[in-house]
Motif scaffolding. Sequence first.
Motif, PDB file in Angstrom:
ATOM      1  N   ALA A  84       0.877  -1.179   0.000  1.00 10.35           N
ATOM      2  CA  ALA A  84       0.000   0.000   0.000  1.00 10.35           C
ATOM      3  C   ALA A  84       0.909   1.223   0.000  1.00 10.35           C
ATOM      4  O   ALA A  84       1.913   1.257   0.717  1.00 10.35           O
ATOM      5  N   VAL A  85       0.586   2.201  -0.814  1.00 12.11           N
ATOM      6  CA  VAL A  85       1.430   3.401  -0.904  1.00 12.11           C
ATOM      7  C   VAL A  85       0.566   4.652  -0.901  1.00 12.11           C
ATOM      8  O   VAL A  85      -0.652   4.592  -1.118  1.00 12.11           O
ATOM      9  N   GLY A  86       1.225   5.766  -0.706  1.00 10.20           N
ATOM     10  CA  GLY A  86       0.579   7.060  -0.893  1.00 10.20           C
ATOM     11  C   GLY A  86       0.914   7.552  -2.290  1.00 10.20           C
ATOM     12  O   GLY A  86       2.058   7.427  -2.733  1.00 10.20           O
ATOM     13  N   THR A 157      10.218   5.363   2.622  1.00 15.68           N
ATOM     14  CA  THR A 157      10.502   6.174   3.812  1.00 15.68           C
ATOM     15  C   THR A 157      10.526   5.288   5.063  1.00 15.68           C
ATOM     16  O   THR A 157      10.062   4.150   5.052  1.00 15.68           O
ATOM     17  N   LEU A 162       3.526   9.045   8.962  1.00 12.95           N
ATOM     18  CA  LEU A 162       3.417   9.511   7.578  1.00 12.95           C
ATOM     19  C   LEU A 162       4.298  10.749   7.409  1.00 12.95           C
ATOM     20  O   LEU A 162       4.806  11.299   8.374  1.00 12.95           O
ATOM     21  N   GLU A 163       4.456  11.192   6.172  1.00  8.79           N
ATOM     22  CA  GLU A 163       5.403  12.258   5.872  1.00  8.79           C
ATOM     23  C   GLU A 163       4.808  13.635   6.163  1.00  8.79           C
ATOM     24  O   GLU A 163       3.602  13.794   6.267  1.00  8.79           O
ATOM     25  N   VAL A 179       4.867   6.855  -2.415  1.00 12.62           N
ATOM     26  CA  VAL A 179       5.660   6.725  -1.196  1.00 12.62           C
ATOM     27  C   VAL A 179       5.095   5.603  -0.337  1.00 12.62           C
ATOM     28  O   VAL A 179       3.893   5.470  -0.161  1.00 12.62           O
ATOM     29  N   GLY A 180       6.029   4.775   0.152  1.00  7.80           N
ATOM     30  CA  GLY A 180       5.654   3.669   1.028  1.00  7.80           C
ATOM     31  C   GLY A 180       6.780   3.437   2.026  1.00  7.80           C
ATOM     32  O   GLY A 180       7.820   4.087   1.950  1.00  7.80           O
ATOM     33  N   MET A 181       6.560   2.499   2.946  1.00  9.64           N
ATOM     34  CA  MET A 181       7.545   2.337   4.028  1.00  9.64           C
ATOM     35  C   MET A 181       8.253   0.989   4.022  1.00  9.64           C
ATOM     36  O   MET A 181       9.112   0.746   4.866  1.00  9.64           O
ATOM     37  N   VAL A 204      -3.375   4.088  -1.663  1.00  9.81           N
ATOM     38  CA  VAL A 204      -4.524   4.077  -0.742  1.00  9.81           C
ATOM     39  C   VAL A 204      -4.845   5.473  -0.209  1.00  9.81           C
ATOM     40  O   VAL A 204      -5.820   5.673   0.494  1.00  9.81           O
ATOM     41  N   ASN A 205      -3.996   6.420  -0.527  1.00 11.49           N
ATOM     42  CA  ASN A 205      -4.240   7.809  -0.097  1.00 11.49           C
ATOM     43  C   ASN A 205      -3.414   8.760  -0.955  1.00 11.49           C
ATOM     44  O   ASN A 205      -2.438   8.355  -1.571  1.00 11.49           O
ATOM     45  N   ALA A 207      -0.612  11.314  -1.016  1.00 12.01           N
ATOM     46  CA  ALA A 207       0.494  11.563  -0.096  1.00 12.01           C
ATOM     47  C   ALA A 207       0.285  12.900   0.612  1.00 12.01           C
ATOM     48  O   ALA A 207      -0.486  13.753   0.137  1.00 12.01           O
TER      49      ALA A 207
HETATM   50  N1  HPA Z   1       3.283   7.391   3.086  1.00 17.60           N
HETATM   51  C1  HPA Z   1       4.060   6.322   3.386  1.00 17.60           C
HETATM   52  N2  HPA Z   1       3.621   5.083   3.379  1.00 17.60           N
HETATM   53  C2  HPA Z   1       2.348   4.864   3.028  1.00 17.60           C
HETATM   54  C3  HPA Z   1       1.478   5.917   2.703  1.00 17.60           C
HETATM   55  C4  HPA Z   1       1.980   7.253   2.730  1.00 17.60           C
HETATM   56  O1  HPA Z   1       1.265   8.237   2.455  1.00 17.60           O
HETATM   57  N3  HPA Z   1       0.283   5.367   2.422  1.00 17.60           N
HETATM   58  C5  HPA Z   1       0.427   4.017   2.560  1.00 17.60           C
HETATM   59  N4  HPA Z   1       1.671   3.707   2.935  1.00 17.60           N
END
Ligand code: HPA
Length: 242
Positions: A84-86, A157, A162-163, A179-181, A204-205, A207
Amino acid sequence: MLAVIGGTGLGQLEGLVHERQEPVSTPWGKPSAPLEFGYYHDRPVVFLPRHGDQHRLAPHEINYRANIEALYQAGVQEIVAVAAVGGIDPRLPPGALALPEQIIDYTWGREQSFSRPGDVIHIDFTRPYSDALRQQLLKAADEAGVKLVEGGVYGATQGPRLETAAEVDRLERDGCTMVGMTGMPEAALARERGLDYACLALSVNHAAGRAQPGESIHDSIEATLEEGMARVRSVLTAFMEN
Ligand code: HPA
């Protein structure tokens, strides 16, 4: 054999015909969870939930070396990593599915190599993801009728927070589109062990700093995950049927 590493929203692989569960240990410690062996659409597959049972582990707490080593020891050759990433790029609003092509690593303090004194590994990481596996995933998405945004740069990251908006501005200036972790050091460790690795990233969102006023990142994640992961499973199904 293929492994699927499930991220947030994919703690189990629905549709996996369970064969056996194997608690394993490696010289680097224990993976996030016992490996789940089974069949997915008649193809043998190993599933590993990256964050462990019940999503116990934060991104910086995951033993990435143990996870990759456990899969390697099990005879895995290919890994599809679901994440899942932003979304930073406007082409990646919540719900968009992407197949990144590059990575920039902003993580720190993670055990990031299998190198040992006297046995230092310098992988070629010019192209961090497997081209062959990416092509197969593209084809699978096409067959499944699932839109997959091809390419992009995954900024990894440290989290777990979150950032800030300024951090996302910097990521964007660097060329990151998402961006993801958890993307690193997972991808590099897979390369060190000679495994083909590709990432299916679900935005999923928006950023940080990219959302509409009043739009909550957490609400967006909740609203997007379930349906998005259903599309991830459709791609995986088509992938297995090839
Ligand atoms: N930032 C970092 N990791 C994430 C994010 C994000 O906005 N959404 C899902 N994983």
